[in-house]
Design a protein around this motif. Structure first.
Motif, PDB file in Angstrom:
ATOM      1  N   ALA A 172      34.133  24.368  39.937  1.00 60.07           N
ATOM      2  CA  ALA A 172      33.864  23.795  38.616  1.00 60.07           C
ATOM      3  C   ALA A 172      32.365  23.648  38.374  1.00 60.07           C
ATOM      4  O   ALA A 172      31.882  23.939  37.277  1.00 60.07           O
ATOM      5  N   SER A 173      31.630  23.239  39.385  1.00 63.42           N
ATOM      6  CA  SER A 173      30.178  23.059  39.187  1.00 63.42           C
ATOM      7  C   SER A 173      29.485  24.400  38.976  1.00 63.42           C
ATOM      8  O   SER A 173      28.478  24.465  38.287  1.00 63.42           O
ATOM      9  N   SER A 174      30.019  25.476  39.529  1.00 63.25           N
ATOM     10  CA  SER A 174      29.396  26.778  39.299  1.00 63.25           C
ATOM     11  C   SER A 174      29.529  27.188  37.827  1.00 63.25           C
ATOM     12  O   SER A 174      28.687  27.902  37.300  1.00 63.25           O
ATOM     13  N   PHE A 175      30.568  26.714  37.138  1.00 61.61           N
ATOM     14  CA  PHE A 175      30.717  26.988  35.712  1.00 61.61           C
ATOM     15  C   PHE A 175      29.789  26.094  34.889  1.00 61.61           C
ATOM     16  O   PHE A 175      29.276  26.525  33.886  1.00 61.61           O
ATOM     17  N   SER A 176      29.578  24.867  35.339  1.00 60.72           N
ATOM     18  CA  SER A 176      28.653  23.957  34.633  1.00 60.72           C
ATOM     19  C   SER A 176      27.255  24.507  34.665  1.00 60.72           C
ATOM     20  O   SER A 176      26.532  24.474  33.683  1.00 60.72           O
ATOM     21  N   GLU A 177      26.843  25.033  35.836  1.00 63.10           N
ATOM     22  CA  GLU A 177      25.490  25.572  35.990  1.00 63.10           C
ATOM     23  C   GLU A 177      25.281  26.807  35.133  1.00 63.10           C
ATOM     24  O   GLU A 177      24.230  26.994  34.557  1.00 63.10           O
ATOM     25  N   SER A 178      26.321  27.664  35.015  1.00 62.95           N
ATOM     26  CA  SER A 178      26.135  28.901  34.257  1.00 62.95           C
ATOM     27  C   SER A 178      26.136  28.673  32.754  1.00 62.95           C
ATOM     28  O   SER A 178      25.648  29.503  32.006  1.00 62.95           O
ATOM     29  N   SER A 179      26.660  27.532  32.288  1.00 60.05           N
ATOM     30  CA  SER A 179      26.678  27.281  30.848  1.00 60.05           C
ATOM     31  C   SER A 179      25.468  26.489  30.379  1.00 60.05           C
ATOM     32  O   SER A 179      25.246  26.321  29.211  1.00 60.05           O
ATOM     33  N   LEU A 236      31.386  32.635  45.894  1.00 59.80           N
ATOM     34  CA  LEU A 236      31.032  32.208  44.537  1.00 59.80           C
ATOM     35  C   LEU A 236      29.861  32.976  43.955  1.00 59.80           C
ATOM     36  O   LEU A 236      29.824  33.247  42.765  1.00 59.80           O
ATOM     37  N   SER A 237      28.899  33.317  44.782  1.00 59.53           N
ATOM     38  CA  SER A 237      27.670  33.912  44.273  1.00 59.53           C
ATOM     39  C   SER A 237      27.166  34.980  45.236  1.00 59.53           C
ATOM     40  O   SER A 237      27.317  34.846  46.446  1.00 59.53           O
ATOM     41  N   GLU A 238      26.545  36.027  44.677  1.00 59.83           N
ATOM     42  CA  GLU A 238      25.960  37.059  45.531  1.00 59.83           C
ATOM     43  C   GLU A 238      24.809  36.498  46.351  1.00 59.83           C
ATOM     44  O   GLU A 238      24.481  37.016  47.411  1.00 59.83           O
ATOM     45  N   ASP A 239      24.184  35.420  45.866  1.00 60.09           N
ATOM     46  CA  ASP A 239      23.048  34.812  46.565  1.00 60.09           C
ATOM     47  C   ASP A 239      23.488  33.904  47.704  1.00 60.09           C
ATOM     48  O   ASP A 239      22.675  33.492  48.517  1.00 60.09           O
ATOM     49  N   LEU A 280      37.143  28.753  34.275  1.00 54.94           N
ATOM     50  CA  LEU A 280      37.097  27.506  35.032  1.00 54.94           C
ATOM     51  C   LEU A 280      38.470  27.153  35.590  1.00 54.94           C
ATOM     52  O   LEU A 280      38.591  26.763  36.745  1.00 54.94           O
ATOM     53  N   ALA A 281      39.514  27.330  34.802  1.00 58.04           N
ATOM     54  CA  ALA A 281      40.851  26.865  35.191  1.00 58.04           C
ATOM     55  C   ALA A 281      41.757  27.932  35.792  1.00 58.04           C
ATOM     56  O   ALA A 281      42.856  27.623  36.236  1.00 58.04           O
ATOM     57  N   GLY A 282      41.306  29.199  35.834  1.00 53.13           N
ATOM     58  CA  GLY A 282      42.191  30.226  36.351  1.00 53.13           C
ATOM     59  C   GLY A 282      41.507  31.532  36.673  1.00 53.13           C
ATOM     60  O   GLY A 282      40.364  31.766  36.298  1.00 53.13           O
ATOM     61  N   PRO A 324      37.046  29.830  28.248  1.00 50.79           N
ATOM     62  CA  PRO A 324      36.919  31.275  28.024  1.00 50.79           C
ATOM     63  C   PRO A 324      36.966  32.066  29.329  1.00 50.79           C
ATOM     64  O   PRO A 324      36.484  31.609  30.357  1.00 50.79           O
ATOM     65  N   ARG A 325      37.572  33.241  29.246  1.00 43.93           N
ATOM     66  CA  ARG A 325      37.647  34.160  30.388  1.00 43.93           C
ATOM     67  C   ARG A 325      36.419  35.055  30.367  1.00 43.93           C
ATOM     68  O   ARG A 325      35.921  35.431  29.304  1.00 43.93           O
ATOM     69  N   THR A 326      35.955  35.412  31.549  1.00 43.73           N
ATOM     70  CA  THR A 326      34.840  36.322  31.704  1.00 43.73           C
ATOM     71  C   THR A 326      35.295  37.462  32.602  1.00 43.73           C
ATOM     72  O   THR A 326      35.828  37.210  33.683  1.00 43.73           O
ATOM     73  N   ALA A 327      35.100  38.703  32.153  1.00 41.10           N
ATOM     74  CA  ALA A 327      35.406  39.846  33.009  1.00 41.10           C
ATOM     75  C   ALA A 327      34.485  39.773  34.217  1.00 41.10           C
ATOM     76  O   ALA A 327      33.269  39.646  34.082  1.00 41.10           O
TER      77      ALA A 327
END
Length: 118
Positions: free
Chosen positions: A110-117, A69-72, A46-48, A11-14
């Motif tokens: 990829a790991s940043s997407f795993s953590e957010s899900s 990747l992150s504001e933090d 994740l892929a694009g 899924p895409r996220t704005a």
């Protein structure tokens, strides 16, 4: 009726982030030189990544992307990809970039997407 959005594997996220995009010539050593652009993301997955462009980019152009990747965490993430498409949508020029997660910081991405899900 199903839409292309419904069929996406990831899924895409704005998400708006400014990033550096380096366009690489398809044939190393060709007259077409590498050049850089500063662009903003339209959405990510994740892929694009979909980016807003100041000028068209030819599909199949290899690119390198640098973004935070992150504001933090202000460390740069360095990704590689290929322009899959370029066109207008809602009066904006956009390009879709298919990421190669086996190169650069693809695993961190990829790991940043795993953590957010989770």
């Amino acid at each position: 009726m199903a839409t292309a959005k419904d069929k996406r594997r990831y899924p895409r996220t704005a998400h708006a982030v400014t990033l550096s995009l380096i366009l690489r010539p398809r044939v190393p050593g060709s007259a077409e030189a590498s050049r850089g652009l500063h662009v903003s993301t339209h959405d990510i997955s994740l892929a694009g990544i979909s980016v807003l462009l100041p000028e068209p980019i030819r599909p199949d152009t290899d690119v390198e992307l640098s973004l935070v990747l992150s504001e933090d965490d202000d460390r740069l993430c360095h990704l590689h990809g290929t322009v899959a498409w370029c066109g207008h949508s809602d009066g904006q020029l956009l390009a879709g970039i298919a990421l190669d997660l086996e190169r650069g910081d693809g695993r961190a991405w990829a790991s940043s997407f795993s953590e957010s899900s989770s």
